[in-house]
Design an enzyme around this catalytic site. Structure first.
Site, PDB file in Angstrom:
ATOM      1  CG  HIS A   1      -1.921  -1.093   1.243  1.00 36.74           C
ATOM      2  ND1 HIS A   1      -3.286  -0.860   1.240  1.00 36.74           N
ATOM      3  CD2 HIS A   1      -1.789  -2.443   1.259  1.00 36.74           C
ATOM      4  CE1 HIS A   1      -3.942  -2.003   1.254  1.00 36.74           C
ATOM      5  NE2 HIS A   1      -3.050  -2.981   1.275  1.00 36.74           N
TER       6      HIS A   1
ATOM      7  CG  ASP B   1      -4.831   2.271   1.748  1.00 37.71           C
ATOM      8  OD1 ASP B   1      -5.762   1.542   2.145  1.00 37.71           O
ATOM      9  OD2 ASP B   1      -3.923   1.852   1.025  1.00 37.71           O
TER      10      ASP B   1
END
Length: 288
Positions: A29, A134
């Site tokens: 990520h 995110d």
């Protein structure tokens, strides 16, 4: 730590737009959000990359971008890494998800206050502040709703189809179409604690202005042998697969497809390519 990395510049004139990137502190990520940060920065937009100190260190250390000089246009903010217990993995767990990491996931929720402080520090320096976070950090950035000149966008690092398929199953709803053959089910992949963590994020996604999904129209996926996903792969099997890849006709075809995919992907991100056009559209939207 360089002071320049920790404090935004306070010019007498406000910037038109400032972007704050809030990644989830997991390597895959972190890297994708840093890649996106570099792309946004290339439009001469100030970009701030905010994460735990450990996360920022990992992102910089393992960044696989082609031009590390892009960092010169990105401000990094290192929050203290929240403390958490780190139990050993349980090899006999019936759940496929590495549940021993759950405590580290829950520790990210403690970043809410540091992120809120950063938002209040940067928001007066720009007419508009865009927060790209995110998907798994929606709880952490929830205070954006209290600051008038901030708008938020959720970034999901998985492909659109995977996101839809997984979320639909996690909600306990039957798939409306025939389930694609060969795709693994999420059943048994997530434990209840992880599902609760994800559900918490979903609750705070309602105030976002939009969603950014990491996808490329040139990419095709092939799923093979997924029925063996629970088996332990022997070293001899891996060696045989590598030998096939290097020396066989099948391996030659695989390498050719990989080369063609590489060419298609590079064209997609070049000027006039579909990915570049979509990024241009997003930049135009946030700078309107």
């Amino acid at each position: 730590m360089d002071v320049h990395d920790q404090h935004p510049s306070h010019n007498s004139k406000q910037a038109e737009v400032v972007v704050i990137m809030v990644p989830f502190p997991c390597y895959s990520h972190l890297n994708q959000v840093l890649q996106l940060s570099c792309l946004i920065s290339s439009y001469n937009i100030p970009v701030h990359y905010a994460c735990s100190a450990t996360g920022v260190h990992q992102a910089k250390l393992y960044f696989n971008g082609t031009n590390s000089l892009s960092f010169a246009h990105i401000h990094f903010y290192e929050f203290p890494t929240p403390p958490f217990l780190s139990p050993p993995p349980d090899p006999n767990s019936p759940c496929k998800f590495p549940s021993h990491l759950q405590l580290s996931l829950e520790a990210t929720l403690l970043l809410r206050d540091p992120v809120a402080q950063l938002l209040h520090k940067i928001s007066p320096t720009a007419k508009r502040v865009v927060v790209v976070h995110d998907f798994l950090m929606a709880y952490v950035v929830q205070d954006t709703a209290t600051i008038p000149n901030i708008e938020t966008y959720s970034f999901n690092p998985t492909c659109t189809f995977s996101l839809l398929f997984d979320l639909w199953q996690m909600m306990g709803k039957p798939f409306q179409l025939d389930e694609p053959q060969g795709l693994p089910s999420v059943e048994g992949c997530y434990d209840s604690e992880l599902l609760n963590f994800i559900t918490l994020q979903i609750d705070f996604l309602k105030s976002t202005s939009g969603t950014i999904i990491n996808s490329c129209r040139s990419i095709e996926a092939t799923y093979t042998d997924l029925s063996k996903e629970e088996e332990v792969v022997a070293s001899s099997t891996i060696a045989e697969a590598v030998k096939k890849l290097m020396a066989s006709r099948e391996g030659e075809e695989m390498r050719k497809r990989a080369e063609e995919l590489g060419v298609a992907t590079r064209k997609a991100v070049e000027e006039g390519g579909v990915s570049r056009m979509e990024l241009d559209s997003f930049i135009a939207h946030i700078t309107r």
